[in-house]
Design an enzyme around this catalytic site. Sequence first.
Site, PDB file in Angstrom:
ATOM      1  N   HIS A 324     -40.050 -26.631 -22.677  1.00 16.95           N
ATOM      2  CA  HIS A 324     -39.879 -26.202 -24.532  1.00 16.95           C
ATOM      3  C   HIS A 324     -40.365 -24.563 -23.853  1.00 16.95           C
ATOM      4  O   HIS A 324     -39.918 -23.693 -24.581  1.00 16.95           O
ATOM      5  CB  HIS A 324     -40.750 -26.985 -25.025  1.00 16.95           C
ATOM      6  N   ARG A 328     -38.163 -20.579 -24.184  1.00 17.95           N
ATOM      7  CA  ARG A 328     -38.580 -19.725 -25.580  1.00 17.95           C
ATOM      8  C   ARG A 328     -39.215 -18.013 -24.934  1.00 17.95           C
ATOM      9  O   ARG A 328     -39.380 -18.154 -23.858  1.00 17.95           O
ATOM     10  CB  ARG A 328     -40.302 -19.868 -25.846  1.00 17.95           C
TER      11      ARG A 328
END
Length: 435
Positions: A324, A328
């Site tokens: 994750h 980003r």
Amino acid sequence: VSEVLLLGTGGWSWPNPFCRCASCEWARSAGEIRTQASALVDGAVLLDCGPDVPSAAVRHGAALDGVRLLLLTHAHSDHVSPQVLMLRHWARLDAPLVVAGPPAAIALHEHWIDPAGPITLRTLLPGDTVTAGGYVARALPAAHGDATTGVCVLYDLTTPDGTTLLYATDTGPLPDETLAATAGRAYDVVLLEETFGDWPGGDAHGHLGLREFGEAVAALRRNGAVGDATRVVATHLGDHNPPGPELARRLALYGAELHPDGTRLTTGPVPRTPGPQRVLILGGARSGKSLEAERRLHAEPDVVYVATSLPSDDAEWADRVSLHRKRRPAHWQTVETLDLVPLLEADGPPLLIDCLTLWLGAAYDDEGRADALVDAWRRTRRTLVAVTNEVGSGVVPATASGRVFRDALGRLNAAVAAESDEVWLTVAGLPQRLR
Ligand SMILES: [Zn+2]
Ligand SMILES: [Zn+2]
């Protein structure tokens, strides 16, 4: 005030006549046909000229006899087609025309141009400027090209009345030199390519997808090239993109516009309408809720990502967190905390809270904490996007504590939703607006 006519907003062609994908089928049925990217400024400057561009001009009611400057970005065949200048020759125009572009694009014209005629060829490298009829164009580096194209460029164009335009196709993520050269320009119009939609790996092909487009807009906001009155318009669109209504929604999250071929954009201040301040996104596991939350903020100059997961030594969990994190943008700041109220009370860049389920997992034995969170939600002035799990449609949890948690989360979701300006549910990667 200048007029920018979008002669084409496609890559080669969307729909692709050989393709039966859902995106091409949608474009065919909607009659939304996008041909080779090109723009005509005040009828005087033509930006790129692929083989379909002259017939697009005819279809959109524009004449090309007033063009004094043809700016070519590169030698790929959807951007350059010297044979179309025969049409100009047949019209017996003796007004001057400067055709400018990088070496490989100009070289393609040599056999088509009479050296004694009214057309002048001009080779440009990044940093060079060309002037014609009071229009000033500066070539900027593009992240694009291969052995056949050599150098590729983007253009910074200023019209005689001072209107400014950035023409940025084809390119991958904007090079540092381009960001330095565009700093503080606060352009009236930015035409920025968005070729690949959500298709992964587009930037490796010298193009932008939706995510990279958002990050390019964020970079142009940080350096002052895009200001509050700048119109950012997507171009060079291909069939990897979602169908039009979803594409328009995604671009609007970036403050960017989607227009059909043939649109005439007039420049001049258009105030940016602020987006929703508080957004709650619900979804089941792997429904795409976190991705949807991140997408909403890709074009923001600064974002604080609030991870509510507590550090864990579980290897699978650590893998997932690091995956994750890699997804980003690099410039986002990450804060790991359960203390959400002070963040909601403070001023600062947008917050992305991922997720309320984990937060509640650590805080649910204390009902007062949930009330304080909902209260801060109501009063906050910050832009917020928060993610939470939609639970309760599955089987009844086997344990009493599981049932208590499910009920508490249902109550928290309802209370936060009631204080949010928009509420969305993601199912199978598709966001549905609930409020
Ligand atoms: Zn192209
Ligand atoms: Zn290209």
